[in-house]
Every structure is written in structure tokens, then in C-alpha cells.
Scaffold this active site. Structure first.
Site, short mmCIF file in Angstrom:
data_model
loop_
_atom_site.label_atom_id
_atom_site.label_comp_id
_atom_site.label_asym_id
_atom_site.label_seq_id
_atom_site.Cartn_x
_atom_site.Cartn_y
_atom_site.Cartn_z
N GLY A 68 24.27 -47.47 119.97
CA GLY A 68 25.06 -47.58 118.74
C GLY A 68 24.19 -47.49 117.51
N LEU B 235 24.68 -45.54 115.08
CA LEU B 235 24.43 -44.09 115.12
C LEU B 235 23.86 -43.58 113.81
CD1 LEU B 235 27.63 -42.80 116.99
CD2 LEU B 235 25.45 -43.59 117.95
N HIS C 88 21.25 -39.24 116.46
CA HIS C 88 22.31 -39.31 117.49
C HIS C 88 23.33 -38.20 117.30
CE1 HIS C 88 21.19 -43.75 117.24
NE2 HIS C 88 20.93 -43.45 118.49
N GLN D 150 16.70 -54.35 128.32
CA GLN D 150 15.52 -53.61 127.86
C GLN D 150 14.84 -54.27 126.66
OE1 GLN D 150 18.06 -50.00 127.08
NE2 GLN D 150 16.62 -49.69 125.41
N LYS E 156 12.26 -38.50 120.17
CA LYS E 156 11.48 -39.52 119.46
C LYS E 156 10.97 -40.57 120.46
CE LYS E 156 13.01 -42.94 116.79
NZ LYS E 156 12.19 -44.10 117.20
N SER F 147 17.34 -46.42 114.26
CA SER F 147 18.28 -47.49 113.87
C SER F 147 17.53 -48.64 113.23
CB SER F 147 19.04 -47.99 115.10
OG SER F 147 19.64 -46.89 115.74
O1 PAF Z 1 17.25 -44.73 123.61
C1 PAF Z 1 18.15 -45.59 123.64
O2 PAF Z 1 18.96 -45.74 122.72
C2 PAF Z 1 18.26 -46.49 124.87
O3 PAF Z 1 17.02 -46.79 125.38
C3 PAF Z 1 19.20 -45.90 125.96
C4 PAF Z 1 18.63 -44.61 126.53
C5 PAF Z 1 20.58 -45.65 125.38
C6 PAF Z 1 19.31 -46.90 127.11
O4 PAF Z 1 19.85 -48.11 126.69
#
Ligand code: PAF
Length: 297
Positions: free
Chosen positions: A25, A27, A31, A55, A143, A180
Site C-alpha cells: 500500500g 501507493l 507502484h 517482514q 528499487k 513510501s
Molecule cells: O516490496 C514490497 O512492497 C513488499 O516487500 C512485498 C513484495 C509486497 C511483500 O510484502
């Protein structure tokens, strides 16, 4: 465009060539570029919006990571998405996961070393998205160069029937790579951050002039970053794009990556090189043409 919360709903609404754009998100134009590329090549475009807690490490910015689903819905629809998949954490991880994915060697260095556990979290959520949605192609920004290498390896190792597409970085007119996290930067930090892309773009020009020595290229970036007191450099490295191991000479597809802290905010950026015998093609990313969606907001 419809917004759904389950893999079943995504599959029921998808047909033909499915293009998936996984995101967390918030965005931005980077994106939107992924979405437009997917739109041009797919019958159904799915964008996932999920801030994946697995993550983020304990010191990462999970709590302050920007979230605005209504804004993301408007932008995704304008960019041509058909389905926005926005699961809650409980939808994505209904039970405690006992399955862990480690992509060895490719995650030993750089982001993997600075963010323990990060790529295990990325690998699990991306594997779930690829298996649950079954896209023909999945689109990721260049990136996050190490992430792209890791995901390519994951898809190969799990024999997932998907093509992984890397899409060039989008840059602000002054070179700053869109992220972001840029919105956390104050005006002085924002100015200091441009030293990263200045260094990378200077190194890219050096490659075009014939430089192939990794340490020299790294030095160009480090020197430029060193001109900004607000930047705290974490690493700068030339890496083999397939193995993500440090590379002494630019003799194979590679990326020159940098990571730095500016105050509380951690930024990464890179330029990528495709090597075909003696010819090196440089992907510097592309400058935004026209106002960014952030300025328009
Ligand atoms: O690059 C990202 O925004 C995230 O690491 C992803 C690939 C959506 C996984 O959560």
C-alpha cells in the site's frame, strides 16, 4: 475494480492472463508504473495491499508504516487494476505459520544482514500470494534489487508457474528514488537523501565510460554520500544479480546498491547493469514525467 479479502474471491473474479502487483500500500508512482505495465500485458490485473508484519523486525517501522486503503483504491483503479486484494493479518495468517522459507546465500548480505528475518517474511508472503492467486506474471520494483533476486530464486526453487518481471525504479526529478518512506523525511533530510542517487548515477556514468572495478564504483557512491552529514551510510556494494554475492568486477548482470539512514528513516537505492559479453546496459531508473501522485494528493 472490486476490493476483496480472500484468495477464493480473487480467483473467482480472475480470468485469462493474470498480472499480480504485490504491494504494502501507500501507493506511489513507482507502484503505478508496475500496475500500468501489468495492465498492458494482462487480462486481469490484481494488486495486493498488505502490510506484512512478518517482514518487519522489532526495530523496524511497522507501526508508523503509512496505511490509507481508500487512497490506494482510487489510485489502483485509475491505473487499471481490476481487483484489489486487501486481506487483514488474520486472513493472510489464519493460523500460526509453522512453515518458514529461507532462501540461503542470496539473503546473507546487504539487506539480509541488516534486517535479520526480513527476507523470510517477504518469501512467505510472496509464496502465499503466488500460490493463492496463481498469476501468469508478477511485477516487482527494481528499487528492491535484492528482494527481486530472492523472489526470482523462490519462484525457480518452488517451480512456481509464474514469470517474475522487474520494473525500473521511478525517480523524483532530483533523482530521489520513490519510496513510501520518503514521506517521513523533513526538508533537510529530503535534500541530503539525494546524495544517494547522485552517487549511483555518477557510478552508472563511470560504467558507461568503461569502469568495471567494483571497489571503484562503490567509492564513487560512498564519496558522494559522505558529502552529506545527515546521511549515515550502511553499505554500498556491487552485487551479482543472480547470487547476490559481492562482485569485484562487473562481468555479469549486477546491481550497485546502497543503504543509508537519514534520521529515523532507512533508504535503499540501486542502479542495475545487464552484461552481454563486452556490452553493459545500465538501468538508472526513470525520472517522473509530470507531477507525482503525492503532490496531487
Ligand atoms: O516490496 C514490497 O512492497 C513488499 O516487500 C512485498 C513484495 C509486497 C511483500 O510484502
Amino acid at each position: 475494480m472490486i476490493t476483496v479479502r480472500s484468495f477464493e474471491e480473487v480467483r473467482a473474479a480472475s480470468s485469462g492472463r493474470i498480472g499480480l502487483v504485490p504491494t504494502m500500500g501507500a501507493l506511489h508512482d513507482g507502484h503505478l508504473r508496475l500496475l500500468r505495465t501489468a495492465r498492458a500485458e494482462s487480462d486481469t490485473v490484481v494488486v495486493s495491499v498488505f502490510v506484512n508484519p512478518l517482514q518487519f523486525g522489532p526495530d523496524d517501522d511497522l507501526d508508523r508504516y503509512p496505511r490509507d486503503l481508500a487512497r490506494d483504491q482510487g489510485l489502483a483503479m485509475e491505473a487499471g487494476a481490476d481487483i484489489l486484494f486487501a486481506p487483514e493479518v488474520v486472513d493472510m495468517y489464519p493460523t500460526d505459520s509453522h512453515t518458514h522459507l529461507t532462501i540461503s546465500k542470496l539473503t546473507d548480505n546487504f539487506e539480509g544482514a541488516h534486517r535479520p528475518g526480513h527476507f523470510e517474511g517477504v518469501a512467505l508472503v510472496v509464496a502465499k500470494l503466488l500460490i493463492g492467486i496463481r498469476p501468469t506474471r508478477a511485477y516487482f520494483g527494481r528499487k528492491d534489487a535484492q528482494q527481486l533476486s530472492v523472489i526470482r530464486r523462490l519462484a525457480i526453487d518452488l517451480s512456481l508457474p509464474v514469470e517474475i518481471i522487474g520494473v525500473s525504479t521511478v525517480r523524483e526529478p532530483d533523482g530521489l528514488a520513490l519510496s513510501s518512506r520518503n514521506q517521513f523525511l523533513g526538508p533537510d533530510q529530503r535534500r541530503a537523501a539525494t546524495a544517494l542517487s547522485r552517487g549511483l548515477l555518477a557510478a552508472a556514468s563511470a560504467v558507461e565510460d568503461g569502469e568495471r572495478h567494483g571497489p571503484h564504483l562503490e567509492e564513487i557512491v560512498a564519496e558522494e554520500a559522505g558529502t552529506e552529514a545527515l546521511l549515515e551510510l550502511e553499505y554500498v556494494a556491487l552485487a551479482d544479480a543472480a547470487t547476490v554475492q559481492p562482485l569485484g568486477e562487473l562481468t555479469t548482470d549486477a546491481f550497485l546498491a546502497v543503504a543509508a539512514r537519514v534520521g529515523e528513516t532507512r533508504l535503499i537505492d540501486n542502479v542495475a547493469f545487464s552484461v552481454d559479453s563486452d556490452t553493459v546496459t545500465v538501468d538508472r531508473g526513470e525520472l517522473l514525467s509530470g507531477p507525482s501522485v503525492l503532490e496531487e494528493a
